[in-house]
Write a protein that holds these residues in place. Structure first.
Motif, short mmCIF file in Angstrom:
data_model
loop_
_atom_site.label_atom_id
_atom_site.label_comp_id
_atom_site.label_asym_id
_atom_site.label_seq_id
_atom_site.Cartn_x
_atom_site.Cartn_y
_atom_site.Cartn_z
N PHE A 76 -1.65 12.18 -10.10
CA PHE A 76 -2.99 12.11 -9.54
C PHE A 76 -3.44 13.50 -9.11
N ARG A 77 -4.73 13.66 -8.96
CA ARG A 77 -5.30 14.97 -8.61
C ARG A 77 -5.86 14.93 -7.20
N VAL A 78 -5.51 15.92 -6.42
CA VAL A 78 -6.07 16.11 -5.08
C VAL A 78 -7.08 17.25 -5.19
N THR A 79 -8.31 17.00 -4.78
CA THR A 79 -9.35 18.03 -4.86
C THR A 79 -9.50 18.80 -3.56
N GLY A 80 -8.99 18.24 -2.48
CA GLY A 80 -9.18 18.88 -1.18
C GLY A 80 -10.42 18.38 -0.49
N GLU A 81 -11.25 17.62 -1.21
CA GLU A 81 -12.47 17.07 -0.63
C GLU A 81 -12.23 15.69 -0.04
N GLN A 82 -11.11 15.07 -0.41
CA GLN A 82 -10.78 13.75 0.13
C GLN A 82 -10.10 13.95 1.48
N GLY A 83 -10.47 13.16 2.46
CA GLY A 83 -9.79 13.23 3.74
C GLY A 83 -8.46 12.50 3.69
N HIS A 84 -8.43 11.42 2.92
CA HIS A 84 -7.21 10.62 2.79
C HIS A 84 -7.17 9.99 1.41
N LEU A 85 -5.99 9.97 0.81
CA LEU A 85 -5.77 9.27 -0.45
C LEU A 85 -4.74 8.18 -0.22
N HIS A 86 -5.01 7.01 -0.78
CA HIS A 86 -4.07 5.90 -0.72
C HIS A 86 -3.82 5.46 -2.16
N VAL A 87 -2.54 5.44 -2.56
CA VAL A 87 -2.16 5.10 -3.93
C VAL A 87 -1.27 3.86 -3.90
N PRO A 88 -1.87 2.66 -3.99
CA PRO A 88 -1.08 1.43 -3.98
C PRO A 88 -0.53 1.10 -5.36
N VAL A 89 0.57 0.35 -5.36
CA VAL A 89 1.19 -0.12 -6.61
C VAL A 89 1.40 -1.63 -6.48
N LEU A 90 0.91 -2.37 -7.46
CA LEU A 90 1.16 -3.81 -7.56
C LEU A 90 2.21 -3.97 -8.65
N LEU A 91 3.37 -4.47 -8.28
CA LEU A 91 4.55 -4.45 -9.13
C LEU A 91 5.01 -5.84 -9.52
N SER A 92 5.37 -6.01 -10.79
CA SER A 92 6.05 -7.21 -11.25
C SER A 92 7.21 -6.76 -12.15
N PRO A 93 8.08 -7.65 -12.57
CA PRO A 93 9.26 -7.21 -13.32
C PRO A 93 8.95 -6.43 -14.60
N PHE A 94 7.84 -6.76 -15.28
CA PHE A 94 7.55 -6.12 -16.56
C PHE A 94 6.17 -5.46 -16.62
N ALA A 95 5.55 -5.25 -15.45
CA ALA A 95 4.23 -4.62 -15.43
C ALA A 95 3.97 -4.03 -14.05
N PHE A 96 3.04 -3.08 -14.01
CA PHE A 96 2.57 -2.57 -12.73
C PHE A 96 1.14 -2.08 -12.92
N THR A 97 0.42 -2.01 -11.81
CA THR A 97 -0.92 -1.46 -11.83
C THR A 97 -1.10 -0.63 -10.56
N THR A 98 -2.01 0.31 -10.64
CA THR A 98 -2.31 1.17 -9.49
C THR A 98 -3.79 1.50 -9.51
N TYR A 99 -4.29 1.98 -8.41
CA TYR A 99 -5.68 2.38 -8.31
C TYR A 99 -5.83 3.30 -7.10
#
Length: 102
Positions: A76-99
Motif C-alpha cells: 500500500f502507498r502512504v502519501t503523508g496526507e492521511q492522518g490514519h490508515l486502517h488495513v483490515p483483512v477478511l480471511l478464510s481458508p482459501f481466500a482473503f480480501t482487504t480494503y
C-alpha cells in the motif's frame, strides 16, 4: 525544512470461517525490504503500530497459516496526507480480501 508528514497505521484480521477476530497473527510492517515494526494481533484481532509511518510504499506481511496461504502480503502507498490508515483483512481458508478501512 518541514519534516514529511507521518501517518498512523492499524490493521484488523477477521476470520470469516469462524465468524470472529483472528487472535495472535504475527504481522510485519516492511519498506524497501527492511522490517520497520512487528507485532501480533490482540484478542480483538487488531494491531496498532506505535510509530507513525512516513510516505512511500509499504508492505504488511501477515503470517496467517491457513490451509492454502502461509502468509499474505499487502502492499500500500502512504502519501503523508492521511492522518490514519486502517488495513483490515477478511480471511478464510482459501481466500482473503482487504480494503482501505477507516
Amino acid at each position: 525544512m518541514t519534516p514529511p508528514a507521518s501517518t498512523s497505521l492499524s490493521t484488523h484480521v477477521l476470520d470469516a470461517e469462524a465468524g470472529r477476530p483472528r487472535v495472535g497473527v504475527p504481522v510485519r510492517l516492511e519498506r524497501d525490504g527492511s522490517v520497520l515494526a512487528e507485532g501480533v494481533t490482540d484478542d480483538d484481532g487488531r494491531l496498532r503500530f506505535a510509530e507513525g509511518v512516513a510516505p512511500g510504499v509499504h508492505r504488511l506481511v501477515f503470517e496467517v497459516d491457513t490451509p492454502f496461504y502461509p502468509e499474505i502480503t499487502i502492499a500500500f502507498r502512504v502519501t503523508g496526507e492521511q492522518g490514519h490508515l486502517h488495513v483490515p483483512v477478511l480471511l478464510s481458508p482459501f481466500a482473503f480480501t482487504t480494503y482501505r478501512g477507516s
